[in-house]
Design an enzyme around this catalytic site. Structure first.
Site, PDB file in Angstrom:
ATOM      1  N   SER A 163       0.909  -1.306  -0.054  1.00 37.48           N
ATOM      2  CA  SER A 163      -0.019   0.077   0.008  1.00 37.48           C
ATOM      3  C   SER A 163       0.823   1.055   0.100  1.00 37.48           C
ATOM      4  O   SER A 163       1.951   1.192   0.698  1.00 37.48           O
ATOM      5  CB  SER A 163      -0.983  -0.113   1.114  1.00 37.48           C
ATOM      6  OG  SER A 163      -0.761   1.145   2.071  1.00 37.48           O
ATOM      7  N   LYS A 164       0.554   2.244  -0.823  1.00 36.41           N
ATOM      8  CA  LYS A 164       1.332   3.426  -1.055  1.00 36.41           C
ATOM      9  C   LYS A 164       1.358   4.038   0.318  1.00 36.41           C
ATOM     10  O   LYS A 164       2.455   4.897   0.535  1.00 36.41           O
ATOM     11  CB  LYS A 164       0.897   4.091  -2.166  1.00 36.41           C
ATOM     12  CG  LYS A 164      -0.368   4.875  -1.860  1.00 36.41           C
ATOM     13  CD  LYS A 164      -0.685   5.810  -3.157  1.00 36.41           C
ATOM     14  CE  LYS A 164      -1.872   6.464  -3.132  1.00 36.41           C
ATOM     15  NZ  LYS A 164      -2.466   6.871  -4.350  1.00 36.41           N
ATOM     16  N   ARG A 165       0.627   3.962   1.243  1.00 34.18           N
ATOM     17  CA  ARG A 165       0.492   4.678   2.428  1.00 34.18           C
ATOM     18  C   ARG A 165       1.645   4.242   3.411  1.00 34.18           C
ATOM     19  O   ARG A 165       2.202   4.850   4.239  1.00 34.18           O
ATOM     20  CB  ARG A 165      -0.992   4.568   3.319  1.00 34.18           C
ATOM     21  CG  ARG A 165      -2.164   5.138   2.608  1.00 34.18           C
ATOM     22  CD  ARG A 165      -2.551   6.373   3.205  1.00 34.18           C
ATOM     23  NE  ARG A 165      -3.534   6.882   2.172  1.00 34.18           N
ATOM     24  CZ  ARG A 165      -3.400   7.684   1.256  1.00 34.18           C
ATOM     25  NH1 ARG A 165      -2.220   8.526   1.305  1.00 34.18           N
ATOM     26  NH2 ARG A 165      -4.267   8.411   0.243  1.00 34.18           N
ATOM     27  N   LYS A 166       1.906   2.751   2.973  1.00 37.20           N
ATOM     28  CA  LYS A 166       2.820   2.219   4.068  1.00 37.20           C
ATOM     29  C   LYS A 166       4.323   2.249   3.432  1.00 37.20           C
ATOM     30  O   LYS A 166       5.298   2.696   4.074  1.00 37.20           O
ATOM     31  CB  LYS A 166       2.656   1.057   4.449  1.00 37.20           C
ATOM     32  CG  LYS A 166       1.399   0.659   5.337  1.00 37.20           C
ATOM     33  CD  LYS A 166       1.571  -0.600   6.097  1.00 37.20           C
ATOM     34  CE  LYS A 166       0.468  -1.645   5.409  1.00 37.20           C
ATOM     35  NZ  LYS A 166       0.977  -2.946   5.416  1.00 37.20           N
ATOM     36  N   ASN A 167       4.313   2.218   2.079  1.00 35.63           N
ATOM     37  CA  ASN A 167       5.603   2.060   1.526  1.00 35.63           C
ATOM     38  C   ASN A 167       5.337   2.389   0.182  1.00 35.63           C
ATOM     39  O   ASN A 167       4.376   2.317  -0.507  1.00 35.63           O
ATOM     40  CB  ASN A 167       6.023   0.401   1.369  1.00 35.63           C
ATOM     41  CG  ASN A 167       6.571  -0.031   2.618  1.00 35.63           C
ATOM     42  OD1 ASN A 167       7.431   0.670   3.189  1.00 35.63           O
ATOM     43  ND2 ASN A 167       6.020  -1.041   2.946  1.00 35.63           N
TER      44      ASN A 167
END
Ligand code: GLU
Length: 491
Positions: free
Chosen positions: A255-259
């Site tokens: 997920s782009k929020r995480k990585n």
């Protein structure tokens, strides 16, 4: 079927920057087409008019070409089965929806969004899986005519068998069986007359003579609907292969929020496209240790769709870095190495433009690495202390600003100086502050230093994916330090 008839496709929706997962699916289809001597078709699935953007479509082409992939038909190269952009095919879908209605395989549904939400809430409260309750199926022709005469515009849904299950053999998962009662009566045409993904996807795959569909595992639950649509329309379904979802090192969904997940981020860090392609290709190939380094041609040679690797796909950045290092050392000549470094630094004109921005801000050239080096770095070494001396902006204020800016930047359509300034102005208003108060913490987060090049220009040059990651790093650092200081206060 001769191999020559094999036609596979990539069907990205241009609703964001191409993701590592897009590259992974694209590579599989590319290897499959090449191995079989078939064709790879690129189709842009832009039926969602509000989220699809031409800018993202261009980045799809750029990123896939950067990886070394090409396709024989697509919006940008033409072909016999075009147009290849679904927004230009709107006139095609209606007749098939009508065919389904006439044959009684689809029906009109007048249930409003509000009613659907109530239905959902009620079903959840009863411990049931939320689904459409089939109200449209119970309407008489007179009731339908009456509602339409009143100006109500229905959506069209497909019928789903009431018993039994959908069984098919998946190229990745083998025998798959999904009971029909787990499948919802999917909307196939929206009230504005546009087809949904499911309808357009099936019609286009059929009309474009696609023989094999390979896509991410997240589509497996849609496959029964697709198989049913093929049956309803009297068409032969393609073969389906679902590729295991790519996961992070902690096994969670990427997920782009995480990585960082966008390809442009990894390009920006200075990964060679060959190394990224090599890395992704290894998910599909069974290899022995020491045998990892492969270019695209070797990947094609070694690829065997009947012997897919069972290891699953873990996006292990350390392995990617290790492969990249091997590519740099073992595959590039010194001349190639130099050329590739310069190519990377010139991407997006960032070196040239960065130097020009610095011209009026230095006394001697030797100040350049300190002033403009952040444009070429991956991590600028921001910690909570980096925000310690920002005038009138205590750390919690800095964090508030950064966390307000992050989603706003993600939602922007265009990435240029004006749009960045405008977006930040709106965020400032939302925080009841001035733009000038917003910029110092962003400056530090993006460049790692309170003294640097003009913020908006620097953000343009760095690109959205890199800016997103730097703001995330800054936010994580501030969150961690504020939590710690809270705890120490409690203690
Ligand atoms: N447009 C879909 C996507 O972006 C395509 C899914 C499919 O390949 O059927 O993932």
């Amino acid at each position: 079927m001769t191999n020559k008839d094999v036609r596979v496709r990539l069907a990205p929706s241009p609703t964001g920057e191409p993701h590592i997962g897009t590259a992974y699916t694209a590579l599989y289809n590319y290897l499959f087409a090449k191995k079989m001597g078939g064709e790879l078709i690129l189709r842009i699935e832009d039926t969602d008019a509000t989220r699809s953007k031409p800018e993202f479509e261009q980045t799809v082409y750029d990123s896939l070409r950067w990886m070394g992939l090409d396709w024989s038909e697509g919006p940008d190269v033409g072909g016999d089965y075009g147009p290849y952009r679904q927004s230009e095919r709107k006139h095609i879908y209606g007749q098939y929806v009508d065919q389904l209605l006439e044959a009684g395989h689809a029906f009109k549904c007048f249930t409003t969004q509000e009613e659907l939400e109530e239905m959902r809430a009620f079903q959840i409260s009863q411990g049931k899986t939320p689904r459409y309750n089939g109200a449209g199926l119970r309407l008489t022709p007179e009731e339908i005519a009456e509602r339409e005469a009143r100006g109500e515009v229905p959506v069209i849904r497909m019928k789903i068998p009431t018993e039994g299950s959908c069984k098919y053999v998946d190229g990745g998962y083998g025998e798959v069986e999904i009971p029909w009662d787990a499948v919802d009566m999917q909307v196939i045409q929206k009230s504005d007359g546009m087809p949904t993904y499911h309808m357009a996807n099936v019609v286009d795959d059929h009309l474009m003579k696609i023989t094999h569909v390979a896509r991410g595992e997240e589509w497996i639950s849609s496959t029964p609907k697709h198989i049913l649509l093929y049956q309803y329309l009297g068409w032969e379904a393609p073969e389906f292969t679902h590729l295991p979802l790519m996961r992070g090192a902690d096994k969670s969904k990427l997920s782009k929020r995480k990585n960082p997940t966008s390809m442009s981020y990894y390009a920006g860090l200075g990964h060679l496209p060959e190394a990224l392609t090599n890395f992704l290709g290894l998910f599909f190939i069974q290899i022995s240790e020491g045998d990892e380094l492969m270019d695209l041609d070797e990947l094609v040679e070694r690829f065997d769709p009947d012997k897919l690797s069972k290891a699953g796909a873990v996006f292990d950045v350390q392995k990617l870095d290790w492969l990249n290092a091997r590519w740099l050392r073992e595959k590039l000549t010194p001349e190639e190495f130099l050329a590739r470094v310069l190519e990377w630094a010139s991407e997006n004109d960032k070196l040239k433009e960065g130097l020009l921005l610095a011209q009026t801000r230095i006394q001697t050239f030797s100040e350049l690495p300190d002033l403009a080096g952040f444009l070429l770095k991956g991590d600028v070494g921001v910690t909570a202390e980096s925000f310690a001396n920002i005038k009138k902006n205590p750390p919690e204020k800095c964090l508030e600003v950064i966390d307000a800016v992050r989603p706003a930047l993600d939602d922007m359509d265009d990435w240029n100086r004006e749009s960045i300034e405008e977006t930040l102005r709106v965020v400032a208003e939302g925080l009841e502050t001035k733009l000038g108060k917003l910029t110092p913490p962003l400056f530090v987060a993006v460049s790692g230093s309170p003294r640097s090049l003009p913020l908006f220009d620097a953000m343009v040059l760095l690109g959205r994916a890199m800016v997103r990651q730097r703001l995330k790093v800054a936010s994580d650092a501030l969150h961690a330090s504020l939590d710690t200081s809270d705890q120490s206060q409690d203690a």
